[in-house]
Every structure is written in structure tokens, then in C-alpha cells.
Motif scaffolding. Structure first.
Motif, PDB file in Angstrom:
ATOM      1  N   TYR A  22      -4.094  -0.932  -5.842  1.00  0.00           N
ATOM      2  CA  TYR A  22      -4.892  -1.789  -4.972  1.00  0.00           C
ATOM      3  C   TYR A  22      -5.962  -2.526  -5.781  1.00  0.00           C
ATOM      4  O   TYR A  22      -6.196  -3.690  -5.569  1.00  0.00           O
TER       5      TYR A  22
ATOM      6  N   ALA B 151      -1.093   6.822   1.086  1.00  0.00           N
ATOM      7  CA  ALA B 151      -1.606   5.501   0.693  1.00  0.00           C
ATOM      8  C   ALA B 151      -1.247   4.466   1.752  1.00  0.00           C
ATOM      9  O   ALA B 151      -2.070   3.617   2.114  1.00  0.00           O
ATOM     10  N   ASP B 152      -0.038   4.548   2.259  1.00  0.00           N
ATOM     11  CA  ASP B 152       0.408   3.595   3.277  1.00  0.00           C
ATOM     12  C   ASP B 152      -0.495   3.649   4.504  1.00  0.00           C
ATOM     13  O   ASP B 152      -0.903   2.617   5.045  1.00  0.00           O
ATOM     14  N   ARG B 153      -0.840   4.855   4.946  1.00  0.00           N
ATOM     15  CA  ARG B 153      -1.677   4.986   6.137  1.00  0.00           C
ATOM     16  C   ARG B 153      -3.099   4.487   5.882  1.00  0.00           C
ATOM     17  O   ARG B 153      -3.695   3.824   6.742  1.00  0.00           O
TER      18      ARG B 153
ATOM     19  N   ALA C 290       7.617   2.743  -1.049  1.00  0.00           N
ATOM     20  CA  ALA C 290       7.932   4.099  -1.516  1.00  0.00           C
ATOM     21  C   ALA C 290       8.092   5.048  -0.338  1.00  0.00           C
ATOM     22  O   ALA C 290       8.993   5.893  -0.310  1.00  0.00           O
ATOM     23  N   ASP C 291       7.219   4.904   0.640  1.00  0.00           N
ATOM     24  CA  ASP C 291       7.264   5.773   1.819  1.00  0.00           C
ATOM     25  C   ASP C 291       8.606   5.632   2.532  1.00  0.00           C
ATOM     26  O   ASP C 291       9.219   6.634   2.921  1.00  0.00           O
TER      27      ASP C 291
ATOM     28  N   ARG D  69      -1.649  -7.404  10.189  1.00  0.00           N
ATOM     29  CA  ARG D  69      -1.578  -6.618   8.965  1.00  0.00           C
ATOM     30  C   ARG D  69      -0.369  -5.674   8.970  1.00  0.00           C
ATOM     31  O   ARG D  69       0.369  -5.575   7.991  1.00  0.00           O
TER      32      ARG D  69
ATOM     33  N   LYS E 199       2.848  -5.882   6.388  1.00  0.00           N
ATOM     34  CA  LYS E 199       3.291  -4.790   5.510  1.00  0.00           C
ATOM     35  C   LYS E 199       4.760  -4.450   5.771  1.00  0.00           C
ATOM     36  O   LYS E 199       5.541  -4.237   4.846  1.00  0.00           O
TER      37      LYS E 199
ATOM     38  N   THR F 203      -3.957   2.201   3.790  1.00  0.00           N
ATOM     39  CA  THR F 203      -3.949   0.742   3.667  1.00  0.00           C
ATOM     40  C   THR F 203      -3.485   0.040   4.938  1.00  0.00           C
ATOM     41  O   THR F 203      -3.434  -1.182   4.977  1.00  0.00           O
TER      42      THR F 203
ATOM     43  N   GLY G 282       0.775  -1.237   0.000  1.00  0.00           N
ATOM     44  CA  GLY G 282       0.000   0.000   0.000  1.00  0.00           C
ATOM     45  C   GLY G 282       0.804   1.283   0.000  1.00  0.00           C
ATOM     46  O   GLY G 282       0.315   2.308   0.481  1.00  0.00           O
ATOM     47  N   GLY G 283       2.034   1.281  -0.476  1.00  0.00           N
ATOM     48  CA  GLY G 283       2.810   2.517  -0.529  1.00  0.00           C
ATOM     49  C   GLY G 283       3.952   2.556   0.474  1.00  0.00           C
ATOM     50  O   GLY G 283       4.747   3.500   0.495  1.00  0.00           O
ATOM     51  N   MET G 284       4.035   1.527   1.297  1.00  0.00           N
ATOM     52  CA  MET G 284       5.029   1.560   2.364  1.00  0.00           C
ATOM     53  C   MET G 284       6.465   1.498   1.834  1.00  0.00           C
ATOM     54  O   MET G 284       7.379   2.094   2.430  1.00  0.00           O
TER      55      MET G 284
ATOM     56  N   GLY H 250       4.209   8.328  -0.707  1.00  0.00           N
ATOM     57  CA  GLY H 250       3.462   7.087  -0.517  1.00  0.00           C
ATOM     58  C   GLY H 250       2.883   6.937   0.880  1.00  0.00           C
ATOM     59  O   GLY H 250       2.173   5.975   1.179  1.00  0.00           O
ATOM     60  N   MET H 251       3.173   7.914   1.744  1.00  0.00           N
ATOM     61  CA  MET H 251       2.734   7.781   3.134  1.00  0.00           C
ATOM     62  C   MET H 251       1.210   7.855   3.286  1.00  0.00           C
ATOM     63  O   MET H 251       0.636   7.202   4.162  1.00  0.00           O
TER      64      MET H 251
END
Lengths: 410, 410
Positions: free
Chosen positions: A299, B279-281, A279-280, A385, A389, B283, A275-277, B276-277
Motif C-alpha cells: 500500500y 489486508a483485503d478487509r 490473493a484472498d 470502492r 476492488k 483495505t 489490498g489483498g483481494m 490476504g483476507m
């Protein structure tokens, strides 16, 4: 040397503030060859008197945080001065600094604020460039131990401890600090690391070992005489090899960005279950823009097709969580961006969505590299979850690191 | 009731493990109408004897964690039994459970493991469904206080405290626990919140207020008689209005996913500086796939054009960090995905990249909603890169929440 820590603050006891001082100070002391022997938290106000009196007889140095501010229950300075029998005197330098600080904000300090300029006779002022309350050092006297008073906020306490308290403590060190060797390791469980190295480490005389589970990685610290830590270093390198990603404190994403920059490589990411982690985490590192083109968080199946060109037939025949989809995602991501390699992840984070064939915790990773065949791997991280991730993103970052260094994937 | 906490474990003092027990237990106690009066950490081994003896005279109940395991320095059980003068006896039920646990793993417990089945005469066993070492309750006797021994790992200690220790403590509560009202607030600084509500809260008799800065939000807790907490609730609602996003403990992303689901809305994200944070949060929340189509992380200008259709002319004329680019990103994101609204962010996270006109900490947000004109806002969060990403992502999530609820953006 028997050293203890006293942390004051009602907020530490009523569930408002996490006490990070013991971890940070304990760690710094240990690396300098000292050992923190105890830590006590007390509410603001008079309780500090009782704890100081109790702690005096058994300690050679006490570190104390909090209770130096301007509010009426900040009375650590006054209580300590009374216990040491030292009169409080206005310190002209501290007072001038306080007045200057307030003047620069267009205000005047009130009487309670000016209490911060009181210094017990014979005590040393410890400068606080990050706040108004200076620290104080009471030298050992009259059978009482050395006492250091520091402010409570970590951003004020830590530089003061590092720059002004440690230099004083070091004078009393009777032997050289132990050598210290640190490693960060990823891709192997803690019990597997212990199984591989402990039998050999146990043979090394004078070696102390500390493990610390980080966010997806494991930190190993070795202390002792140089011959012992060097032997531990050799054993770790031989036994853990490329699972070691740093000799120091860095996070995996910091090491990755560094390796990419040194090799002039650019990466991109195609994430589903994380979910973007990924990249984050890459973009947490300053300068990431030099090595990171960008990424997508696909997603929905619709976006997997639209942004990455994953064929509908692939999704239908193999499902979104499959080697084939991971491969198509990674290759689509590489094609879409001007990057040298792309990582993809697709999986089932849970708690819902699992099946017998693909239970919660299943993920497929794909690594596409310019001019090379794409590689995929299945990994399993059952659990919560959050943890899923974290560990999947950790594996993805590690695959990128390995590729950038020309290492095999595990 | 005077209650103190003793946490044992050398790892807490040498910088290997963060002690989260004081925060968690202090918080639970306070919500139940008790106050933790002190907390002490000691190394494994004999130091627990001294601390228990020191703590006995001033306490009515002691909570103790750690030192119950099978290794040779886990001796809290034995030391406490000796101090209370109670002989240790094998508890058949605990021993049977230990043997069953090991049998299920194809092993036999050794002698040290079986020490965990020793129970001092007259003590109560506190079940531990998440580990092998049960807890123990020593009732007050012979002038000594109540003593609770619990295991050290949080995942074992917390359920034991909640299910077995609290019910015993509650018997001794002399009055009903205070009423508790909790709010989560975002979009206003702590000092601004305090400025708005403190003058009115100070007038309320018997009210206790606790603030806690979370990750981008502020938690407010009010305790006291029902009339006082209800008055505080009324004042907060009136004064802070839509800045309050929850009456409870939830994170902003949990509230957002809940609101989106209830309103049948789907969102997508276009991130630059947050990497991406956002989206990360989103998800991180179970069930996010129902309300989140996906997003893009467009770090490079090339990807901003390619994935979101941001015109090269816009980037050239106004720069990547501008209202125009934020608008084009949000509209491109909405068009690309089958969603009802899209949020975009573009900014300068630092430490490099700032200019006089657009310093580090500047960000533009865009909110595109189906059938509505796109709205943009400029926000400023100077500070560290981590903090910038956190606060910008927080604002973005809050804008989505406001839009889903039909509220104005601030």
C-alpha cells in the motif's frame, strides 16, 4: 404443475435473516423442468394456517420450510395434520433417532423435542441427516394438494430437498426436463453480451434464457429442447469466445486454480489498490497452495520499493498509478518468488485520491511472465470502492487465466 | 398496523435474483416501530391482481415492489388503478422529467416508456431520483388499504422507501417508536452470548431482543421503552465488556481503521492461511491507506524466509504452523515495514493438510508491537475453508483493535 413455496419464520420479517430459500429452490425447480409460481413468508405461529388454506385451492404441490423445531411456536406439523384431518402418531424410528442423538451428547430429549417424532397417519418421513427435525410429505388427498414440510436452516433443507423431495416431484413430470446449458462469462458488460447474442437467440424456437450477474461475472443459462440449447451453445461459443471461462457454475478463481494445476504453473501477486483481494480469492480455492507461491500488498510507496524493488525514480517520474510502476511491480514480484508468472495492480480505489488526469476508478495492471516481455493494461472501473476492488481483482484473475491458457489479453 | 410486502418479478422465482427486499424493509419497519406481517413474491404479469385482492381484506397498508417499468409485463400500475377504480391520467411533471432524461442521452422515450408518466387520479407521485419509474401512493379508500408501489431495483426502492414512504407511514403510528440499542460483538459464540445475557434480559419488561449472525460477528438489537433498552445496554456492557466492539452497525474493520486513525497508529500484516483476507478487509475501508502500510501473503515456506526472515531452523524444528513461526512472521513483518504493530497468522485451512497433532482448523496468531514482547495465541476453527479464513481474519482484526485500545488479548 403449479408449485408454491411457503417460508415460515418471524426472523424473515423483522430483518434478522435473509431468505435465500426462494432463490435456491426456484433455481433447482427450474433446472428440473418445474416453475415456482409463488412464494410467501409468514411469522411463526398460527399465520401458517391462513396461508395454507389460501394456497390449497390453486396449487398442486406446496413446499413449506420452517416451523418443525422444538419451540412452542413451531406448529406447522400440527396445523397441517389438522387441515388434512390426519391424526398424529409417534413414529418409533424417529423417536429412537432423537433419543440416540441426545444420548450421544449426554442429554435426554424433553417433551417439546419429542414432538418432532410425531407423524400424521399416512405421511412419509423425509430423513434429515443434518438436524433433529425430520421432514414430512403429505400425499394429495381430499381435494388438497401434495404438501412437503422441510426444516428452515438451509444446511438441513437443501440436502432434504435434493435427496427426498425432488425424486417425488419428478414422478409427476409429464415431459422430460428441458435441456440446460450454462456458461460463465467475464470481461464484457451485461449489455454488451446481450447486444451480441440476443438477436440470434431470439430466432431459436423454444429457448428460454436467464441471466444472472454474479460477483464480477455473468452467468448465462439456456433451457429448452436439445436442438435449441445446442444452437445457443454454438452461438455463445462463436460470439463470446474466450470471454466464456466456464461451462458450468464455477467461480473464476476455481477455474484459474484448475488451469494452473493442469499446466503445472505457479503464480504470485503484487497488489496495491486491491489490498489483498486477488490473493484472498485464489486462496479461497482448496489446493491453492500447489499453484500460489504468495504475494505482497504494497500500500505504501516505501513497501513498493523495499519488497518489489520499484525504483524511487519510477515512482517519482510516473507516480504510483502508472504503466511503469505496474511493470516494475510485476517484474519485482516475479523475481522475488519462485513463480512462473506474476500479476500486479496499482490504482485509485477512492473515494479520495483521484485527480483530473487519474480519476477514482483508474487502475494499471502488469503481467510478468518468465522469458516474455511484461505487458501492462489500463482499466477504468468508476463506482464504489467495493465494486472497484472486485472488478479489478476479477480482471487480474482473468489475465492470469488467459496467460495460463496461451490466450491474448483483451 | 398490519403491513405486508408484495415483491413482483419472475426473476425472483426462477432462481435468477436473490430477494433482499424483505430483509431490508422488515428491518427498517421494525426499527420504526412497525412489524412486517407477511411477504409474497409473484411472477410478472397478471398474478399481482390475485395477490392484491387476497391481501386487501387483512391489511392496513401494502408495500409493493416491481412491475412499474416499461416492458409489457410491467402492469402493476394499471392493475392497481383498476382495482381502486381510479382513471389513469398523464402527469405532466413526470412526463417532462422522462423526456428530459431521454433527451440527455440523445434519445426519445417510446410509448411504453411514457406509460410510466400515468398516475391514477388522486394518487401521490413518489419521486425516484435513481431511475425513470416514479413510485405511487394510493391512499386508503372504498374499504381498501393504503398501497405503495415502488420500483424493484434496490438502489431505486431503498431511497424512495426511506425518503417518501416512511414519512407517510409515520403519521399513522399511534405510539412513539420503541427505543433501539444496537451492539456488535466478536470473539464469543452466539450460544455463549445468549447464556451470559438471556437470564438477565428475560427479567426486563417490554424488552424485545433480536440476534443476527453477521460475517464473523454477532449483532444484538434491543427494542422497547427507554428504561428497558437502557437496562439492556447496562447488562451488555457489564457482561460482554470488551467483546463488544461497536454500539451501532459498523464492521470490525471499520472500527479498527477508525481506532488506528484516532491513535495515529500504522499496522502491517503477514498472512499465510488467510491468504490476504486480513489486508483485503482492512483495505475495504475508505482511508485505510492512512493506517495500513501493507502486508505479505507468504503461502510458501520459501517466501516466509525470504520476505519475513523466518529462520529455516524455526520452520524445520517447529513447522510452519507453530507459535515460533507465528512469532518470527510477526516480528519480521514489523521490521520490514514502518509500522507500529504487525499481526501474523499461519494455520491449516483444509480440506487437506491436517494431521493428528495439528488438525484442519488450527491457526497460530502472532502480534508484534514496537517496544513490547511479541504475543502468540493458538485458535481452532474447524469447519469449511471459507469459514476458517473468515473467523481467523476476524480474530486477527480483533487483536489489532484490542492492542490499539490498550486492551488485553482474550
Amino acid at each position: 404443475m403449479h408449485i408454491e413455496l411457503i417460508t415460515t419464520g418471524t426472523e424473515l420479517l423483522l430483518g434478522n435473516t435473509l431468505n435465500t430459500h426462494a432463490l435456491w429452490i426456484g433455481r433447482r425447480l427450474f433446472e428440473e423442468g418445474f416453475r415456482l409460481q409463488g412464494q410467501t413468508s409468514v411469522p411463526d405461529g398460527d399465520a401458517i394456517r391462513r396461508v395454507l388454506e389460501e394456497t390449497f385451492p390453486r396449487t398442486e404441490a406446496i413446499l413449506c420450510t420452517g416451523g418443525l423445531g422444538p419451540t412452542c411456536d413451531d406448529i406447522t406439523r400440527e396445523i397441517a395434520a389438522r387441515l388434512y384431518g390426519l391424526p398424529l402418531q409417534v413414529n418409533a424410528e424417529v423417536e429412537a433417532a432423537l433419543r440416540a442423538y441426545f444420548a450421544s451428547r449426554g442429554r435426554e430429549p424433553d417433551a417439546d423435542t419429542l414432538r418432532q417424532a410425531l407423524v400424521p397417519e399416512g405421511c412419509q418421513v423425509l430423513p434429515n441427516p443434518n438436524g433433529t427435525a425430520p421432514g414430512l410429505y403429505f400425499p394429495a388427498q381430499k381435494g388438497l394438494p401434495h404438501l412437503f414440510l422441510m426444516p428452515g436452516p438451509p444446511r438441513e433443507m437443501r440436502p432434504m430437498f435434493q435427496d427426498h423431495v425432488l425424486p417425488i416431484l419428478r414422478q409427476w413430470r409429464t415431459e422430460a426436463p428441458p435441456h440446460c446449458v450454462k456458461f460463465k462469462c467475464t470481461g464484457l458488460g451485461e449489455s454488451e453480451v446481450v447486444r451480441r447474442i440476443e438477436p440470434m437467440l431470439k430466432e431459436i424456437e423454444g429457448l428460454e434464457v436467464g441471466y444472472r450477474l454474479g460477483d464480477g461475472d455473468l452467468e448465462l443459462r439456456f433451457f429448452g429442447p436439445e436442438s435449441a440449447t445446442e444452437e445457443a451453445r454454438r452461438i455463445c461459443r462463436e460470439t463470446l469466445g474466450t470471454y466464456l471461462f466456464d461451462e458450468g457454475d464455477r467461480l473464476l478463481e476455481e477455474v484459474l486454480v484448475d488451469v494452473l494445476r493442469k499446466n503445472g504453473l505457479i503464480v504470485s501477486t503484487a497488489e496495491s489498490c486491491t489490498g489483498g483481494m486477488i490473493a484472498d480469492r485464489i486462496t479461497d480455492v482448496p489446493g491453492a497452495s500447489e499453484v500460489f507461491a504468495g504475494g505482497v500488498v504494497v500500500y505504501s510507496n516505501e513497501l513498493k520499493q523495499k519488497l518489489l524493488g520499484v525504483p524511487a525514480a519510477t515512482l517519482e517520474a510516473h507516480g504510483a498509478v502508472s504503466s511503469e510502476t505496474a511493470q516494475a511491480m510485476a517484474e519485482g514480484c516475479l523475481a522475488m518468488s519462485a513463480s512462473d508468472m506474476a500479476i500486479s495492480v496499482t490504482g485509485i480505489a477512492g473515494p479520495g485520491g483521484g485527480t483530473e488526469e487519474k480519476p477514482v476508478g483508474t487502475a494499471w495492471l502488469g503481467l510478468a511472465v518468465k522469458g516474455k516481455p511484461t505487458v501492462t493494461r489500463r482499466i477504468m472501473y468508476p463506482g464504489t470502492r467495493d465494486r472497484f476492488k472486485l472488478l479489478v481483482s476479477q480482471t487480474a484473475l482473468d489475465y492470469l487465466r488467459r496467460e495460463a491458457l496461451g490466450l491474448e489479453l483483451p
